[in-house]
Design a protein around this motif. Structure first.
Motif, PDB file in Angstrom:
ATOM      1  N   THR A  54       0.856  -1.184   0.000  1.00  0.00           N
ATOM      2  CA  THR A  54       0.000   0.000   0.000  1.00  0.00           C
ATOM      3  C   THR A  54       0.889   1.230   0.000  1.00  0.00           C
ATOM      4  N   ILE A  55       0.602   2.177  -0.887  1.00  0.00           N
ATOM      5  CA  ILE A  55       1.259   3.484  -0.855  1.00  0.00           C
ATOM      6  C   ILE A  55       0.431   4.393   0.042  1.00  0.00           C
ATOM      7  N   VAL A  63      -3.496   5.063  -0.449  1.00  0.00           N
ATOM      8  CA  VAL A  63      -4.365   5.684   0.546  1.00  0.00           C
ATOM      9  C   VAL A  63      -3.826   7.071   0.865  1.00  0.00           C
ATOM     10  N   LEU A  64      -4.687   8.073   0.808  1.00  0.00           N
ATOM     11  CA  LEU A  64      -4.302   9.454   1.083  1.00  0.00           C
ATOM     12  C   LEU A  64      -4.696   9.830   2.504  1.00  0.00           C
ATOM     13  N   THR A  65      -3.794  10.496   3.211  1.00  0.00           N
ATOM     14  CA  THR A  65      -4.153  11.001   4.537  1.00  0.00           C
ATOM     15  C   THR A  65      -5.021  12.248   4.445  1.00  0.00           C
ATOM     16  N   HIS A  66      -4.934  12.968   3.330  1.00  0.00           N
ATOM     17  CA  HIS A  66      -5.829  14.096   3.058  1.00  0.00           C
ATOM     18  C   HIS A  66      -5.650  14.520   1.612  1.00  0.00           C
ATOM     19  N   GLY A  67      -6.395  15.549   1.199  1.00  0.00           N
ATOM     20  CA  GLY A  67      -6.488  15.864  -0.212  1.00  0.00           C
ATOM     21  C   GLY A  67      -5.637  16.999  -0.717  1.00  0.00           C
ATOM     22  N   HIS A  68      -4.655  17.473   0.030  1.00  0.00           N
ATOM     23  CA  HIS A  68      -3.806  18.562  -0.442  1.00  0.00           C
ATOM     24  C   HIS A  68      -2.949  18.122  -1.628  1.00  0.00           C
ATOM     25  N   SER A  69      -2.577  19.109  -2.445  1.00  0.00           N
ATOM     26  CA  SER A  69      -1.868  18.808  -3.687  1.00  0.00           C
ATOM     27  C   SER A  69      -0.516  18.155  -3.456  1.00  0.00           C
ATOM     28  N   ASP A  70       0.151  18.446  -2.335  1.00  0.00           N
ATOM     29  CA  ASP A  70       1.456  17.829  -2.085  1.00  0.00           C
ATOM     30  C   ASP A  70       1.326  16.450  -1.440  1.00  0.00           C
ATOM     31  N   HIS A  71       0.113  15.907  -1.468  1.00  0.00           N
ATOM     32  CA  HIS A  71      -0.112  14.532  -1.023  1.00  0.00           C
ATOM     33  C   HIS A  71      -0.770  13.687  -2.115  1.00  0.00           C
ATOM     34  N   ILE A  93      -4.422   1.431 -10.034  1.00  0.00           N
ATOM     35  CA  ILE A  93      -4.293   1.335  -8.584  1.00  0.00           C
ATOM     36  C   ILE A  93      -5.415   2.144  -7.941  1.00  0.00           C
ATOM     37  N   PRO A  94      -6.249   1.537  -7.112  1.00  0.00           N
ATOM     38  CA  PRO A  94      -7.339   2.291  -6.485  1.00  0.00           C
ATOM     39  C   PRO A  94      -6.808   3.288  -5.462  1.00  0.00           C
ATOM     40  N   VAL A  95      -7.390   4.483  -5.477  1.00  0.00           N
ATOM     41  CA  VAL A  95      -6.990   5.569  -4.581  1.00  0.00           C
ATOM     42  C   VAL A  95      -8.156   5.870  -3.656  1.00  0.00           C
ATOM     43  N   SER A  96      -7.864   6.058  -2.372  1.00  0.00           N
ATOM     44  CA  SER A  96      -8.923   6.365  -1.414  1.00  0.00           C
ATOM     45  C   SER A  96      -8.502   7.479  -0.480  1.00  0.00           C
ATOM     46  N   VAL A  97      -9.513   8.180   0.053  1.00  0.00           N
ATOM     47  CA  VAL A  97      -9.308   9.304   0.962  1.00  0.00           C
ATOM     48  C   VAL A  97     -10.532   9.386   1.857  1.00  0.00           C
ATOM     49  N   LEU A 156      -3.490   7.065   9.998  1.00  0.00           N
ATOM     50  CA  LEU A 156      -3.653   5.653   9.671  1.00  0.00           C
ATOM     51  C   LEU A 156      -2.804   4.827  10.625  1.00  0.00           C
ATOM     52  N   VAL A 157      -3.463   4.028  11.441  1.00  0.00           N
ATOM     53  CA  VAL A 157      -2.803   3.259  12.496  1.00  0.00           C
ATOM     54  C   VAL A 157      -2.593   1.821  12.020  1.00  0.00           C
ATOM     55  N   VAL A 158      -1.337   1.378  12.078  1.00  0.00           N
ATOM     56  CA  VAL A 158      -1.007  -0.009  11.725  1.00  0.00           C
ATOM     57  C   VAL A 158      -0.351  -0.621  12.948  1.00  0.00           C
ATOM     58  N   GLU A 159      -1.157  -1.178  13.815  1.00  0.00           N
ATOM     59  CA  GLU A 159      -0.669  -1.644  15.108  1.00  0.00           C
ATOM     60  C   GLU A 159       0.370  -2.755  15.002  1.00  0.00           C
ATOM     61  N   PRO A 160       0.231  -3.743  14.098  1.00  0.00           N
ATOM     62  CA  PRO A 160       1.263  -4.792  14.036  1.00  0.00           C
ATOM     63  C   PRO A 160       2.653  -4.258  13.685  1.00  0.00           C
ATOM     64  N   ARG A 161       2.702  -3.114  12.995  1.00  0.00           N
ATOM     65  CA  ARG A 161       3.987  -2.496  12.640  1.00  0.00           C
ATOM     66  C   ARG A 161       4.394  -1.419  13.634  1.00  0.00           C
ATOM     67  N   SER A 162       3.549  -1.146  14.622  1.00  0.00           N
ATOM     68  CA  SER A 162       3.798  -0.089  15.610  1.00  0.00           C
ATOM     69  C   SER A 162       4.054   1.248  14.923  1.00  0.00           C
ATOM     70  N   VAL A 163       3.190   1.570  13.959  1.00  0.00           N
ATOM     71  CA  VAL A 163       3.362   2.789  13.180  1.00  0.00           C
ATOM     72  C   VAL A 163       2.021   3.499  13.020  1.00  0.00           C
ATOM     73  N   VAL A 164       2.092   4.823  13.025  1.00  0.00           N
ATOM     74  CA  VAL A 164       0.948   5.652  12.676  1.00  0.00           C
ATOM     75  C   VAL A 164       1.413   6.635  11.605  1.00  0.00           C
TER      76      VAL A 164
END
Length: 245
Positions: free
Chosen positions: A27-28, A58-66, A79-83, A161-169
């Motif tokens: 996932t990007i 997956v986008l964290t938000h819709g700004h142009s630099d994202h 590739i499906p894109v979601s926000v 976006l929380v990925v608990e198995p990777r201990s990353v947000v």
């Protein structure tokens, strides 16, 4: 560059895009600037992977630099894109950018950010022709299965976006660790937030989440815990954005 097991970053830290690896699928998270497409291809190659392994963006938000290369990924590679649903219109270019003040300005850091944008094709960013949406609390059916935490303020639909198995947000621009407008470092409300006070209040939703890595859209990884980041940002206030204390 490799951040941790299964987590890679595109870029040197000023504008970030991330790869979340889950077995043979990827996932990007955020699409940075259009010219970071070449960085994506290079990083995948270094990993022994290719675009065929990418299942979602997956986008964290819709700004142009994202959203930089998101439309290219969607149209050229399927590739499906979601926000988050509250930022879908922004990602499609149907509403004005709600961004407001950038806080204190120092010419050289701001120029560095602007030059990166020019070099990486920011002026050629394409709005999304179509985008899938998700809501607060959803666990996304994409590699890594990130859980959505809505943190409005930077934009109405900003999401962590929380990925608990990777201990990353992946915190997007819920907070930054560098101010692109003045070069200050450390956790802070990101410059160009639509509603800095709301952005600060939203950080309470991240309290108590255990994660070794908090990965922002701008800046280096934060590794001292989300609670400590929220404490520091709260102490500085919503309008700090790198302002000297």
């Amino acid at each position: 560059m490799r951040i941790a097991d299964g987590i890679h970053r595109l870029g040197a830290g000023l504008v970030n895009s991330y790869l979340l690896v889950d077995g043979t699928a990827i996932t990007i998270v955020d699409a940075g600037l259009p010219g970071q497409w070449n960085d994506l291809l290079a990083e995948l190659s270094a990993m022994g992977r290719s675009l065929d392994d990418v299942r979602a963006l997956v986008l964290t938000h819709g700004h142009s630099d994202h959203i930089g290369f998101a439309e290219r990924a969607r149209t050229e590679r399927g590739i499906p894109v979601s926000v988050h649903e509250l930022d879908a219109a922004l990602a499609r270019g149907e509403v004005p950018n709600p961004a407001k003040g950038g806080g204190p300005i120092r010419p050289l850091p701001l120029l560095r950010f602007l030059l990166l944008g020019i070099r990486k094709g920011a002026l050629r960013t394409k709005d999304l022709g179509a985008v899938d949406t998700f809501g607060d609390g959803a666990t996304l059916d994409v590699p890594g299965a990130p859980r959505v935490v809505l943190v409005p303020g930077h934009t109405p639909g900003s999401a962590a976006l929380v990925v608990e198995p990777r201990s990353v947000v992946f915190v997007g621009d819920a907070f930054a660790t560098v101010a692109v407008t003045n070069g200050a470092t450390g956790p802070m409300i990101a410059p160009f937030s639509a509603d800095p006070a709301q952005a600060l209040a939203s950080l309470d939703r991240l309290r108590g989440i255990e994660a070794r890595w908090a990965l922002p859209g701008h800046g280096q990884p934060w590794t001292d815990g989300l609670d400590e980041a929220v404490r520091r940002i709260t102490a500085a206030g919503p309008d700090a954005m790198g302002r000297p204390k």
